[in-house]
Design an enzyme around this catalytic site. Sequence first.
Site, PDB file in Angstrom:
ATOM      1  N   LYS A  90       0.856  -1.194   0.000  1.00 48.44           N
ATOM      2  CA  LYS A  90       0.000   0.000   0.000  1.00 48.44           C
ATOM      3  C   LYS A  90       0.875   1.221   0.000  1.00 48.44           C
ATOM      4  CE  LYS A  90      -3.927   2.119   0.169  1.00 48.44           C
ATOM      5  NZ  LYS A  90      -3.464   2.818  -1.083  1.00 48.44           N
ATOM      6  N   LYS A 126       5.418   1.695  -3.092  1.00 46.15           N
ATOM      7  CA  LYS A 126       5.333   3.042  -3.687  1.00 46.15           C
ATOM      8  C   LYS A 126       5.602   2.918  -5.169  1.00 46.15           C
ATOM      9  CE  LYS A 126       4.721   7.323  -2.313  1.00 46.15           C
ATOM     10  NZ  LYS A 126       4.000   7.800  -1.113  1.00 46.15           N
ATOM     11  N   GLY A 165      -2.709   8.210  -4.372  1.00 48.95           N
ATOM     12  CA  GLY A 165      -2.034   9.396  -4.888  1.00 48.95           C
ATOM     13  C   GLY A 165      -0.792   9.762  -4.096  1.00 48.95           C
ATOM     14  N   ASP A 166      -0.036  10.679  -4.630  1.00 46.64           N
ATOM     15  CA  ASP A 166       1.101  11.325  -3.965  1.00 46.64           C
ATOM     16  C   ASP A 166       1.348  12.595  -4.798  1.00 46.64           C
ATOM     17  OD1 ASP A 166       3.311  10.642  -1.760  1.00 46.64           O
ATOM     18  OD2 ASP A 166       4.390  11.522  -3.429  1.00 46.64           O
TER      19      ASP A 166
HETATM   20  P1  NDP Z   1       0.751  17.707  -4.440  1.00 49.88           P
HETATM   21  O1  NDP Z   1       1.220  17.329  -5.777  1.00 49.88           O
HETATM   22  O2  NDP Z   1      -0.697  17.906  -4.195  1.00 49.88           O
HETATM   23  O3  NDP Z   1       1.486  19.028  -3.934  1.00 49.88           O
HETATM   24  C1  NDP Z   1       2.865  19.079  -3.847  1.00 49.88           C
HETATM   25  C2  NDP Z   1       3.258  20.477  -3.431  1.00 49.88           C
HETATM   26  O4  NDP Z   1       4.646  20.489  -3.127  1.00 49.88           O
HETATM   27  C3  NDP Z   1       3.050  21.508  -4.520  1.00 49.88           C
HETATM   28  O5  NDP Z   1       2.774  22.761  -3.948  1.00 49.88           O
HETATM   29  C4  NDP Z   1       4.399  21.497  -5.233  1.00 49.88           C
HETATM   30  O6  NDP Z   1       4.695  22.697  -5.933  1.00 49.88           O
HETATM   31  C5  NDP Z   1       5.340  21.331  -4.073  1.00 49.88           C
HETATM   32  N1  NDP Z   1       6.539  20.645  -4.537  1.00 49.88           N
HETATM   33  C6  NDP Z   1       6.623  19.383  -5.017  1.00 49.88           C
HETATM   34  N2  NDP Z   1       7.874  19.092  -5.403  1.00 49.88           N
HETATM   35  C7  NDP Z   1       8.582  20.192  -5.151  1.00 49.88           C
HETATM   36  C8  NDP Z   1       9.940  20.513  -5.308  1.00 49.88           C
HETATM   37  N3  NDP Z   1      10.810  19.630  -5.833  1.00 49.88           N
HETATM   38  N4  NDP Z   1      10.342  21.757  -4.924  1.00 49.88           N
HETATM   39  C9  NDP Z   1       9.453  22.653  -4.411  1.00 49.88           C
HETATM   40  N5  NDP Z   1       8.153  22.388  -4.228  1.00 49.88           N
HETATM   41  C10 NDP Z   1       7.730  21.173  -4.591  1.00 49.88           C
HETATM   42  O7  NDP Z   1       1.321  16.573  -3.459  1.00 49.88           O
HETATM   43  P2  NDP Z   1       0.863  16.191  -1.986  1.00 49.88           P
HETATM   44  O8  NDP Z   1       0.394  17.390  -1.269  1.00 49.88           O
HETATM   45  O9  NDP Z   1      -0.002  15.006  -2.079  1.00 49.88           O
HETATM   46  O10 NDP Z   1       2.247  15.687  -1.361  1.00 49.88           O
HETATM   47  C11 NDP Z   1       3.117  16.557  -0.640  1.00 49.88           C
HETATM   48  C12 NDP Z   1       4.027  15.730   0.241  1.00 49.88           C
HETATM   49  O11 NDP Z   1       3.227  14.968   1.166  1.00 49.88           O
HETATM   50  C13 NDP Z   1       4.900  14.701  -0.481  1.00 49.88           C
HETATM   51  O12 NDP Z   1       6.118  14.578   0.208  1.00 49.88           O
HETATM   52  C14 NDP Z   1       4.104  13.417  -0.323  1.00 49.88           C
HETATM   53  O13 NDP Z   1       4.924  12.278  -0.427  1.00 49.88           O
HETATM   54  C15 NDP Z   1       3.579  13.597   1.082  1.00 49.88           C
HETATM   55  N6  NDP Z   1       2.407  12.799   1.441  1.00 49.88           N
HETATM   56  C16 NDP Z   1       1.273  12.828   0.700  1.00 49.88           C
HETATM   57  C17 NDP Z   1       0.168  12.090   1.086  1.00 49.88           C
HETATM   58  C18 NDP Z   1      -1.118  12.166   0.365  1.00 49.88           C
HETATM   59  O14 NDP Z   1      -2.074  11.546   0.831  1.00 49.88           O
HETATM   60  N7  NDP Z   1      -1.234  12.890  -0.731  1.00 49.88           N
HETATM   61  C19 NDP Z   1       0.231  11.203   2.261  1.00 49.88           C
HETATM   62  C20 NDP Z   1       1.450  11.310   3.020  1.00 49.88           C
HETATM   63  C21 NDP Z   1       2.492  12.066   2.592  1.00 49.88           C
HETATM   64  P3  NDP Z   1       4.593  22.706  -7.546  1.00 49.88           P
HETATM   65  O15 NDP Z   1       3.131  22.536  -7.831  1.00 49.88           O
HETATM   66  O16 NDP Z   1       5.157  24.009  -7.942  1.00 49.88           O
HETATM   67  O17 NDP Z   1       5.406  21.536  -8.019  1.00 49.88           O
HETATM   68  O1  2IT Z   2       2.994   8.886   1.449  1.00 52.38           O
HETATM   69  C1  2IT Z   2       1.857   8.419   1.655  1.00 52.38           C
HETATM   70  O2  2IT Z   2       1.549   7.874   2.711  1.00 52.38           O
HETATM   71  C2  2IT Z   2       0.855   8.562   0.579  1.00 52.38           C
HETATM   72  N1  2IT Z   2       1.157   9.138  -0.460  1.00 52.38           N
HETATM   73  C3  2IT Z   2      -0.508   7.964   0.744  1.00 52.38           C
HETATM   74  C4  2IT Z   2      -0.499   6.503   0.416  1.00 52.38           C
HETATM   75  C5  2IT Z   2      -1.855   5.839   0.368  1.00 52.38           C
HETATM   76  O3  2IT Z   2      -1.863   4.659  -0.030  1.00 52.38           O
HETATM   77  O4  2IT Z   2      -2.879   6.435   0.704  1.00 52.38           O
END
Ligand code: NDP
Ligand code: 2IT
Length: 445
Positions: A90, A126, A165-166
């Site tokens: 997952k 992942k 998603g991520d």
């Molecule tokens: P999104 O794609 O929705 O948003 C990512 C954000 O981070 C955007 O504002 C993006 O800016 C910025 N960003 C991404 N890469 C870079 C970079 N290299 N330098 C500067 N800014 C950057 O992703 P999420 O919000 O889903 O994910 C954000 C973080 O949270 C990640 O680390 C992800 O692994 C983690 N995460 C996500 C989960 C989820 O359920 N979605 C669960 C747990 C963790 P721009 O649009 O300009 O690229």
């Molecule tokens: O980093 C994370 O935990 C996620 N992107 C969510 C993973 C998931 O299966 O909901």
Amino acid sequence: MDQKLERVYESVIARNPGEAEFHQAVREVLESLGPVIDRHPEYLEMKMLERICEPERQIIFRVPWMDDKGEVHINRGFRVEFNSALGPYKGGLRFHPSVYLGVIKFLGFEQIFKNSLTGLPIGGGKGGSDFDPRGKSDSEVMRFCQSFMTELYRHLGEYTDVPAGDIGVGGREIGFMFGQYKRITNRYESGVLTGKGIGWGGSLVRTEATGYGTVVFAEEMLKTRGETLDGKRVMVSGSGNVAIYASEKAAQLGATVVGFSDSSGFVVDEAGIDLDLLKQIKEIERGRVSDYVERRSSAKLGANGSIWDVPVDVALPCATQNELNGDQAATLIRNGVKVVAEGANMPTTPEGVHLFQEAGVLFAPGKAANAGGVATSALEMQQNASRDLWSFEYTEDRLTDIMKNIHEQVAATADSYGRPGDYVMGANIAGFEKVAKAIQAFGLV
Ligand code: NDP
Ligand code: 2IT
């Protein structure tokens, strides 16, 4: 690091050359496990650490697709099925140009322990691609997602591997991929992907879950010092899914969120950010931070330095790995930061983590603080298995309970190893122990 573990670490580096992020994630976990090995020497004998550091399966594939002008593009797709001791693999899919095997392996490795901490039956994995969804039309994204799933589907299944998603993968992409999976397999297998739309098997609260959970975790940490988020100044980096809903929950709990960022820059809004405007720009228009400043008189675009130069009580890095370095951590500490909770995966560099811990800042690693997203994915799987849809309120209560449990479990583990308040060690050990026990029960696997 314990010498016996140092040897494990060196073998991981030798076996996985050039994968800096993976090395960093492994090192952080191994640094915590010395006392566990002392209590359980059998883990070393049985090569438990080497086993956990080696993915069960790694899939790398070609993703050909055609853009709107008829030009052909080739991207690379990945799925690292890291560990299935506790349940089906997952973890999310990341679409970003920086994706390569080392990024997917670091994320998959972290996911093993994060998922274990949730207490729900999910293993760790992942995937993703170096495809950049930014600036692509909906049809281009659809063709890419269909091509990606045309290979990946054969490796998935509700009992095998369940992506979500991520970065760069949200509801739109999950929709295209679910549609293609259903078409190829001729099965309406809801539990094969999470983060689905509400009308077709999704769970309420999944969109909000990661950000909400991160803030619940931050509040639990503050409570250990007799404080709450009410009246606190909060900075959130990023402006994607996690950042937006971390901001929403922080505001609900009485805090003022004074800024956010994306890869083009950062915004400071001393009046407290306007969430409706931010959602409109980021979720609907897919715009940039400058679009926000144009429409909000209290907001300023950061001119120099970084988002972490702004004095705040609470810092929530919610963008990407290694976005908060040692110098920035030192600045936050000088400015009186009390809590740092990682909404992103591994956003703080090892030097930054070290400085926060030395300064007595409450520091929560991503594998504990951002586990609410994947936990709610597991709740989505439960609803799919029973063909049910729970209410928003009930689902959010479940999420809040899970986050409080993770906090309690991590804090108690740190206490029991003589390191009160060390959430990094607590999370690594608590996450590891469950996985190790399961693997031990299975024999040599
Ligand atoms: P999104 O794609 O929705 O948003 C990512 C954000 O981070 C955007 O504002 C993006 O800016 C910025 N960003 C991404 N890469 C870079 C970079 N290299 N330098 C500067 N800014 C950057 O992703 P999420 O919000 O889903 O994910 C954000 C973080 O949270 C990640 O680390 C992800 O692994 C983690 N995460 C996500 C989960 C989820 O359920 N979605 C669960 C747990 C963790 P721009 O649009 O300009 O690229
Ligand atoms: O980093 C994370 O935990 C996620 N992107 C969510 C993973 C998931 O299966 O909901």
